[in-house]
Design a protein around this motif. Structure first.
Motif, short mmCIF file in Angstrom:
data_model
loop_
_atom_site.label_atom_id
_atom_site.label_comp_id
_atom_site.label_asym_id
_atom_site.label_seq_id
_atom_site.Cartn_x
_atom_site.Cartn_y
_atom_site.Cartn_z
N VAL A 170 -7.84 -10.67 -2.36
CA VAL A 170 -6.29 -10.77 -3.60
C VAL A 170 -4.87 -10.09 -2.89
N VAL A 171 -5.60 -9.71 -1.90
CA VAL A 171 -3.28 -9.02 -0.98
C VAL A 171 -3.29 -9.98 -0.76
N ALA A 214 -10.72 5.14 1.06
CA ALA A 214 -10.13 6.89 1.36
C ALA A 214 -8.87 7.45 1.37
N ASP A 215 -8.18 6.38 1.98
CA ASP A 215 -6.83 6.35 1.95
C ASP A 215 -6.08 5.80 2.13
N PRO A 216 -5.77 5.39 0.72
CA PRO A 216 -3.81 4.46 0.33
C PRO A 216 -3.27 4.01 1.46
N ALA A 217 -2.70 4.90 2.45
CA ALA A 217 -1.99 4.24 3.39
C ALA A 217 -2.23 3.26 4.45
N GLY A 218 -3.37 3.42 3.77
CA GLY A 218 -4.56 2.27 5.25
C GLY A 218 -4.10 0.69 4.57
N LEU A 219 -3.40 0.96 3.19
CA LEU A 219 -3.76 -0.45 2.29
C LEU A 219 -3.06 -0.83 3.56
N ALA A 220 -1.23 -0.54 3.24
CA ALA A 220 0.07 -1.23 4.06
C ALA A 220 0.00 -1.35 5.45
N ARG A 221 -1.45 -1.43 5.95
CA ARG A 221 -1.83 -1.88 7.58
C ARG A 221 -3.11 -3.20 7.27
N TRP A 222 -2.84 -3.95 6.51
CA TRP A 222 -3.78 -5.31 5.86
C TRP A 222 -2.64 -6.10 6.44
N ARG A 223 -1.42 -6.21 5.78
CA ARG A 223 -0.88 -6.67 6.09
C ARG A 223 0.50 -6.36 6.53
N PRO A 224 1.24 -6.95 8.00
CA PRO A 224 1.86 -6.59 8.83
C PRO A 224 2.99 -6.48 8.28
N GLU A 265 -8.40 14.57 -6.91
CA GLU A 265 -8.13 14.16 -5.27
C GLU A 265 -8.20 12.48 -4.92
N GLU A 266 -8.89 12.24 -5.42
CA GLU A 266 -9.35 11.13 -4.77
C GLU A 266 -8.92 9.98 -5.61
N TYR A 267 -8.91 9.69 -6.94
CA TYR A 267 -8.20 8.87 -7.86
C TYR A 267 -6.71 8.60 -7.73
N ARG A 268 -6.39 7.67 -6.78
CA ARG A 268 -4.37 7.08 -6.70
C ARG A 268 -4.47 6.08 -7.25
N LEU A 269 -3.01 6.02 -7.21
CA LEU A 269 -1.81 5.20 -8.28
C LEU A 269 -1.34 4.77 -7.48
N ASN A 270 -0.90 3.44 -7.07
CA ASN A 270 -0.65 3.21 -5.69
C ASN A 270 0.80 2.24 -5.73
N LEU A 271 1.58 2.21 -5.45
CA LEU A 271 3.05 0.63 -5.88
C LEU A 271 2.54 -0.13 -4.20
N LEU A 272 2.10 -0.94 -3.64
CA LEU A 272 2.67 -1.51 -2.20
C LEU A 272 3.01 -2.85 -2.07
N ARG A 273 3.89 -2.63 -1.86
CA ARG A 273 4.98 -3.56 -1.29
C ARG A 273 4.53 -4.52 -0.14
N LEU A 274 4.59 -5.74 -0.58
CA LEU A 274 4.03 -6.96 0.41
C LEU A 274 5.15 -7.56 1.24
N PRO A 275 4.76 -8.15 2.12
CA PRO A 275 5.65 -8.17 3.20
C PRO A 275 6.37 -10.45 3.02
#
Length: 275
Positions: A170-171, A214-224, A265-275
């Motif tokens: 989906v991403v 576990a870590d939403p920061a990893g979402l940004a690594r899915w797409r350069p 702590e484990e449930y997070r709401l995230n805003l991701l900017r896609l390239p």
């Protein structure tokens, strides 16, 4: 769900939880948000909503929706003629709360949900429902053909019910077809996934979340080139939003934050900017 007046699949049934949460919130003298339409819809549906009565997690669904509303407002402030795509829209009423009179809206969900939704909402020149799975790329063609960007995709309480390969697909689909778009999504950590049978609301329905993040920061690594623009727990909401909450809610959230509960702590709401 025979006999309840609605026919929905197991995952789709979960849409009734946040709907009921907003309806309950609307009845309060000092609510976190107002949603009279949600209260009207709950009254019109023949379903045993009492199973969700007085559940602590209802407030969490309301706070999540409030933050996603805030992100949508911020997006439309910056891009008044932009396009909002509600992924897994359920019976959400974000258009009623946030629309600016200029933006285009698409409300995407599975066919059984859209059939139910059409009992309460109708398409307009700026607002269109799409009956499709988010994993089926055909819906992207409809959006691209009918509305220009910029785009905000709001996936509230939907992606955790998919497997990680499906979430990644989906991403990738959004990034490929709508470069530079924003994606708002919630994530659940492994502790939440393994204990959801004891969750106050999910334990009352059949659906279970699958995707553990576990870590939403990893979402940004899915797409350069992707960027995690924001990530919040329910106890670390944006300061302006926190200060606007009723005093009783602020006090409760401060107490929960002090306890540092793992589930919070484990449930997070995230805003991701896609390239």
């Amino acid at each position: 769900m025979a006999g309840h007046g609605v026919q929905l699949g197991a995952v789709q049934e979960t849409l009734l939880i946040p709907l009921y949460g907003r309806a309950v919130e609307n009845r309060k003298a000092e609510p976190a948000l107002r949603d009279p339409r949600a209260e009207e819809i709950v009254s019109a549906i023949d379903y045993d909503f009492d199973r969700f009565a007085e559940l602590p997690s209802l407030l969490g669904t309301v706070l999540r929706t409030s933050l996603f509303d805030r992100w949508a407002r911020d997006f439309l402030t910056a891009h008044p003629d932009g396009t909002v795509v509600e992924i897994g829209t359920g019976l959400n009423t974000r258009y009623e709360r946030v629309d600016n009179g200029r933006a285009h809206w698409f409300e995407l969900d599975l066919p059984d949900v859209i059939a139910l939704r059409r009992r309460f909402f109708t398409d307009t020149p700026r607002r269109r429902m799409i009956a499709a799975s988010v994993t089926d790329g055909g819906w992207a063609d409809v959006v691209r053909e009918r509305a220009a960007g910029p785009y905000l995709f709001s996936a509230e309480a939907v992606l955790p019910f998919l497997g990680e390969p499906e979430v990644r697909a989906v991403v990738d689909l959004i990034a490929d077809r709508f470069p530079g778009s924003l994606l708002a999504l919630d994530t659940a950590g492994p502790g939440i996934i393994t204990t959801q049978d004891r969750h106050d609301a999910l334990s009352k329905v059949e659906a279970r979340m699958c995707w553990s993040c576990a870590d939403p920061a990893g979402l940004a690594r899915w797409r350069p080139g992707a960027q995690l623009r924001a990530t919040h727990t329910l106890t670390s909401l944006p300061q302006e939003m926190y200060e606007a909450l009723p005093a009783a809610y602020r006090e409760m959230l401060t107490g929960l934050a002090a306890q540092r509960l793992a589930q919070v702590e484990e449930y997070r709401l995230n805003l991701l900017r896609l390239p």
